[in-house]
Enzyme design. Sequence first.
Site, short mmCIF file in Angstrom:
data_model
loop_
_atom_site.label_atom_id
_atom_site.label_comp_id
_atom_site.label_asym_id
_atom_site.label_seq_id
_atom_site.Cartn_x
_atom_site.Cartn_y
_atom_site.Cartn_z
N LYS A 11 -63.86 -45.57 -6.72
CA LYS A 11 -64.02 -47.01 -6.97
C LYS A 11 -63.47 -47.83 -5.80
O LYS A 11 -62.73 -47.31 -4.96
CB LYS A 11 -63.34 -47.36 -8.29
CG LYS A 11 -63.96 -46.61 -9.50
CD LYS A 11 -63.33 -47.04 -10.82
CE LYS A 11 -63.96 -46.30 -12.00
NZ LYS A 11 -63.43 -46.77 -13.30
N TYR A 51 -72.82 -49.62 -16.26
CA TYR A 51 -71.80 -49.75 -17.31
C TYR A 51 -72.33 -50.45 -18.56
O TYR A 51 -71.55 -50.99 -19.34
CB TYR A 51 -70.59 -50.49 -16.76
CG TYR A 51 -69.69 -49.63 -15.88
CD1 TYR A 51 -68.96 -48.57 -16.44
CD2 TYR A 51 -69.55 -49.87 -14.52
CE1 TYR A 51 -68.14 -47.77 -15.66
CE2 TYR A 51 -68.71 -49.07 -13.72
CZ TYR A 51 -68.02 -48.04 -14.31
OH TYR A 51 -67.18 -47.25 -13.54
N PHE A 59 -63.53 -56.39 -21.37
CA PHE A 59 -63.25 -56.18 -19.94
C PHE A 59 -64.52 -56.03 -19.10
O PHE A 59 -64.44 -55.79 -17.89
CB PHE A 59 -62.36 -54.93 -19.76
CG PHE A 59 -62.93 -53.65 -20.33
CD1 PHE A 59 -63.88 -52.92 -19.63
CD2 PHE A 59 -62.51 -53.18 -21.57
CE1 PHE A 59 -64.40 -51.73 -20.15
CE2 PHE A 59 -63.03 -52.00 -22.10
CZ PHE A 59 -63.98 -51.28 -21.38
N ARG A 87 -63.01 -34.24 -15.81
CA ARG A 87 -62.21 -35.17 -16.61
C ARG A 87 -60.74 -34.73 -16.62
O ARG A 87 -59.83 -35.55 -16.60
CB ARG A 87 -62.74 -35.27 -18.05
CG ARG A 87 -64.13 -35.89 -18.21
CD ARG A 87 -64.22 -37.35 -17.90
NE ARG A 87 -63.36 -38.21 -18.65
CZ ARG A 87 -63.58 -39.52 -18.84
NH1 ARG A 87 -64.67 -40.10 -18.35
NH2 ARG A 87 -62.72 -40.26 -19.49
N THR A 93 -57.85 -42.53 -18.72
CA THR A 93 -58.34 -43.81 -18.20
C THR A 93 -57.19 -44.67 -17.68
O THR A 93 -57.29 -45.27 -16.60
CB THR A 93 -59.10 -44.57 -19.32
OG1 THR A 93 -60.07 -43.69 -19.89
CG2 THR A 93 -59.76 -45.82 -18.78
N ARG A 104 -55.94 -39.87 -11.14
CA ARG A 104 -55.56 -41.22 -11.57
C ARG A 104 -54.04 -41.40 -11.57
O ARG A 104 -53.53 -42.47 -11.22
CB ARG A 104 -56.16 -41.51 -12.95
CG ARG A 104 -57.65 -41.89 -12.84
CD ARG A 104 -58.33 -41.94 -14.17
NE ARG A 104 -59.64 -42.58 -14.11
CZ ARG A 104 -60.53 -42.52 -15.11
NH1 ARG A 104 -60.25 -41.85 -16.20
NH2 ARG A 104 -61.69 -43.13 -14.99
N ASN A 114 -58.83 -47.96 -11.72
CA ASN A 114 -58.29 -46.61 -11.93
C ASN A 114 -58.90 -45.54 -11.03
O ASN A 114 -59.05 -44.39 -11.43
CB ASN A 114 -58.40 -46.25 -13.42
CG ASN A 114 -59.83 -46.28 -13.91
OD1 ASN A 114 -60.74 -46.54 -13.14
ND2 ASN A 114 -60.03 -46.00 -15.18
N HIS A 117 -64.40 -42.69 -11.22
CA HIS A 117 -65.22 -42.52 -12.42
C HIS A 117 -65.50 -41.03 -12.60
O HIS A 117 -65.63 -40.30 -11.62
CB HIS A 117 -66.55 -43.27 -12.25
CG HIS A 117 -67.56 -42.91 -13.31
ND1 HIS A 117 -67.56 -43.48 -14.56
CD2 HIS A 117 -68.58 -42.01 -13.32
CE1 HIS A 117 -68.53 -42.96 -15.29
NE2 HIS A 117 -69.18 -42.06 -14.55
N GLU A 128 -76.46 -40.31 -14.72
CA GLU A 128 -75.71 -41.00 -13.65
C GLU A 128 -76.07 -40.44 -12.27
O GLU A 128 -76.16 -41.20 -11.30
CB GLU A 128 -74.21 -40.89 -13.93
CG GLU A 128 -73.81 -41.71 -15.16
CD GLU A 128 -72.38 -41.49 -15.65
OE1 GLU A 128 -71.98 -42.16 -16.61
OE2 GLU A 128 -71.65 -40.64 -15.07
P1 IDP Z 1 -63.36 -43.68 -18.39
O1 IDP Z 1 -63.66 -44.22 -17.01
O2 IDP Z 1 -62.04 -42.96 -18.44
O3 IDP Z 1 -64.50 -42.87 -18.95
P2 IDP Z 1 -64.21 -45.82 -20.18
O4 IDP Z 1 -63.62 -46.09 -21.52
O5 IDP Z 1 -65.57 -45.20 -20.12
O6 IDP Z 1 -63.16 -44.95 -19.34
O7 IDP Z 1 -64.25 -47.21 -19.39
C1 IDP Z 1 -64.98 -47.36 -18.20
C2 IDP Z 1 -64.12 -48.11 -17.21
O8 IDP Z 1 -63.88 -49.43 -17.69
C3 IDP Z 1 -62.71 -47.53 -16.98
O9 IDP Z 1 -62.70 -46.46 -16.08
C4 IDP Z 1 -61.97 -48.74 -16.47
O10 IDP Z 1 -62.28 -49.00 -15.09
C5 IDP Z 1 -62.58 -49.85 -17.32
N1 IDP Z 1 -61.78 -50.05 -18.55
C6 IDP Z 1 -61.78 -49.30 -19.68
N2 IDP Z 1 -60.93 -49.77 -20.60
C7 IDP Z 1 -60.37 -50.86 -20.06
C8 IDP Z 1 -59.39 -51.82 -20.53
O11 IDP Z 1 -58.86 -51.73 -21.64
N3 IDP Z 1 -59.06 -52.83 -19.65
C9 IDP Z 1 -59.62 -52.95 -18.43
N4 IDP Z 1 -60.55 -52.10 -17.94
C10 IDP Z 1 -60.91 -51.07 -18.74
MG MG Z 2 -66.42 -43.43 -19.45
#
Ligand code: IDP
Ligand code: MG
Length: 140
Positions: A11, A51, A59, A87, A93, A104, A114, A117, A128
């Site tokens: 990212k 997304y 968010f 993962r 996350t 991470r 973070n 992806h 994807e």
């Molecule tokens: P992941 O990337 O671990 O699969 P997801 O729940 O799919 O997590 O969320 C996608 C992306 O959205 C996350 O990697 C992060 O960048 C952002 N995100 C997820 N939850 C939050 C939150 O609670 N606050 C801010 N950004 C978030």
């Molecule tokens: Mg995800």
Amino acid sequence: MNSNRTFTMLKPDSIEQGNMLPILNMIESSGFKIIALKYKRMSRDEAEKFYSIHSDKPFFNDLVSFMTRGPIVAAALEKDNAVEAFRTLIGSTDPNDAEEGTIRKKFAKSKGENAVHGSDSDENAEIEISFHFNTDEIFS
Ligand code: IDP
Ligand code: MG
């Protein structure tokens, strides 16, 4: 049977902080083969589509702004049980919840920004990968 492919993006925060090569190095040294690689900036439209599953989340707008503020590295990766293995390598996350030694934990600053992806299922990995790469850009 588990698929052997997954998809990742480094990212914008990772690129801004000079972590592109350390992260790619961690990915390769963990046994993933990079079978496709692209350095690009996503358009707002692309990020919203990528997304779209999160479009109703509070968010979502911040996520799209973050993901389009600078270049990303997109990559398709190959390894046995790739989705789950990757993962595990990236960690939770929220970096505060991520295990020691994960990407991470090492490189991410917050739950939003973070570092990387990682696909969450074999089906999404294929979607994807084809979102970012044509078949002639994949070398497996
Ligand atoms: P992941 O990337 O671990 O699969 P997801 O729940 O799919 O997590 O969320 C996608 C992306 O959205 C996350 O990697 C992060 O960048 C952002 N995100 C997820 N939850 C939050 C939150 O609670 N606050 C801010 N950004 C978030
Ligand atoms: Mg995800």
